[in-house]
Scaffold this active site. Structure first.
Site: not given
Ligand code: NAP
Ligand code: GFB
Length: 342
Positions: A15, A20, A143, A192, A229
């Site tokens: 959350g 969250g 992951y 996504t 990058w």
């Molecule tokens: P986030 O900002 O990194 O937040 C992660 C959350 O999980 C935080 O509240 C963290 O708590 C909690 N957490 C991590 N480890 C924990 C543990 N051991 N016990 C209890 N809580 C824990 O992640 P998010 O981007 O919101 O992602 C939320 C969900 O969406 C995840 O399941 C992720 O896989 C999924 N998702 C994300 C993306 C994306 O692009 N961000 C894309 C697709 C799916 P603390 O604050 O205490 O660390």
């Molecule tokens: O969001 P991102 O790190 O993850 O994006 P993915 C990576 C893409 O963005 C690559 C380019 O093509 C990188 O070369 N890029 C350019 C950068 N500049 C940057 C930068 O400053 N930071 C980052 N991070 N990338 C993730 C999965 O894949 O998608 C995770 O690995 C998760 O597990 C997330 O599911 C949603 O989209 O490539």
């Protein structure tokens, strides 16, 4: 959620994170319903890799519903660096949460997969039936496999102890019917790439948009160039966290399949990393040089997903325009720089 039996208490694990916090915001701004009690927790409330702490949390909250977001999360480069940790930590969290929810009688659990977990070698657009059709991209196989096991486990909990079948429903979802056991639904959404306020803006560990926003902030203050990058050619669909939050509420209340559902903007809204960088540059009024460091990995070239199943349910849902969402996120970062995760 139909006619709730008594109070509805929704536990949101993860959350305090990007997604969250977005759910907290939309609920606080009126999207919650009378009779719903929302409990948002972070790792400070319970380390969900620990089964005893997980049990203590669920015994205390007694959730009727769970939105399960908690996970070890990161961008491409963090995944490459810590693939094993991503697998182990997320496997423990997911099994603890799902099994404990089952034990305490939670009626519905909505967990979170990701469009990056689909097979790397695939046809496009990707849809929900393709999750297990081949290995994921090597950059985040830890992951991805941990996330895929949520779908497998949901089918166990969905099936009433095989319901007379010889085993869990076929992974393709066609071979086996799933069961709503005692009106219980364990399902998952497949977002996504998500971005928005409260994201992880850490340049090494975060995702591309928050990374670029942080980099532009630093480039502006130091008068240096922005380094993007990779080649900038990979393609992504980005969903604004507040839009995802609104969709989560619909899934919690109205979606009753065990089969997961992709939550994404349409294929037509996919942009290149170069275009994403341009959107950040425009939003932050950056006029410095932009260079591409092609020594850095591009990761997956694309993971184009269909949101056809979502559109069939919600044909009129309006996504926030990408550039507006980027602008709002950049503004949030500038206004909250001190306390932002970076
Ligand atoms: P986030 O900002 O990194 O937040 C992660 C959350 O999980 C935080 O509240 C963290 O708590 C909690 N957490 C991590 N480890 C924990 C543990 N051991 N016990 C209890 N809580 C824990 O992640 P998010 O981007 O919101 O992602 C939320 C969900 O969406 C995840 O399941 C992720 O896989 C999924 N998702 C994300 C993306 C994306 O692009 N961000 C894309 C697709 C799916 P603390 O604050 O205490 O660390
Ligand atoms: O969001 P991102 O790190 O993850 O994006 P993915 C990576 C893409 O963005 C690559 C380019 O093509 C990188 O070369 N890029 C350019 C950068 N500049 C940057 C930068 O400053 N930071 C980052 N991070 N990338 C993730 C999965 O894949 O998608 C995770 O690995 C998760 O597990 C997330 O599911 C949603 O989209 O490539």
């Amino acid at each position: 959620m139909g006619e709730p039996e008594g109070p509805t208490r929704i536990l949101v694990t993860g959350g305090s994170g990007l997604v969250g916090r977005a759910i907290q915001k939309v609920v606080a701004e009126g999207a919650g319903l009378p009779g719903e009690e929302w409990v948002f927790v972070s790792s400070k409330d319970a380390d969900l890799t620990d089964v005893a702490q997980t049990r203590a949390l669920f015994e205390k909250v007694q959730p009727t519903h769970v939105i399960h977001l908690a996970a070890m999360v990161g961008g491409l480069f963090r995944n490459i660096k810590y693939n094993l940790d991503f697998w182990r930590r997320n496997m423990h969290i997911n099994d603890n949460v799902l099994h404990t929810a089952f034990e305490v009688g939670t009626r519905k659990v909505v967990s979170c997969l990701s469009t990056c977990i689909f097979p790397d070698k695939t046809t496009y657009p990707i849809d929900e039936t393709m999750i297990h059709n081949g290995p994921p991209h090597s950059s985040n196989f830890g992951y991805s496999y941990a996330k895929r096991m949520i779908d497998v486990q949901n089918r166990f909990w969905g099936a009433s102890h095989w319901g007379g079948h010889s085993g869990p429903p076929g992974l393709d979802g066609q071979a086996g019917a799933y069961f709503q056991q005692h009106g219980r639904t364990f399902t998952a959404v497949i977002p996504t790439n998500v971005f928005g306020p409260y994201d992880n803006f850490n340049i090494e560990d975060g995702h591309v948009l928050p990374g670029l926003i942080h980099k532009v902030h630093l480039a502006k203050s130091s008068g240096s160039a922005l380094t993007v990058w990779g080649t900038g050619t990979p393609r992504r669909q980005f969903i604004y966290s507040l839009d995802l939050a609104r969709l989560f509420l619909w899934v919690l209340r109205e979606y009753s399949e065990v089969e997961p559902i992709i939550l994404s903007v349409g294929e037509e809204d996919e942009v290149s990393i170069r275009e994403a960088a341009e959107a950040v540059v425009d939003a932050m009024d950056f006029h410095g040089e932009v260079i591409f460091d092609t020594s850095k990995s591009d990761g997956q070239f694309k993971k184009t997903a269909s949101n056809g199943k979502l559109r069939a349910h919600l044909p009129d849902f309006q996504f926030t325009p990408f550039k507006q969402a980027v602008k709002e996120t950049c503004n949030w970062f500038a206004e909250n720089y001190e306390q932002a995760r970076k």
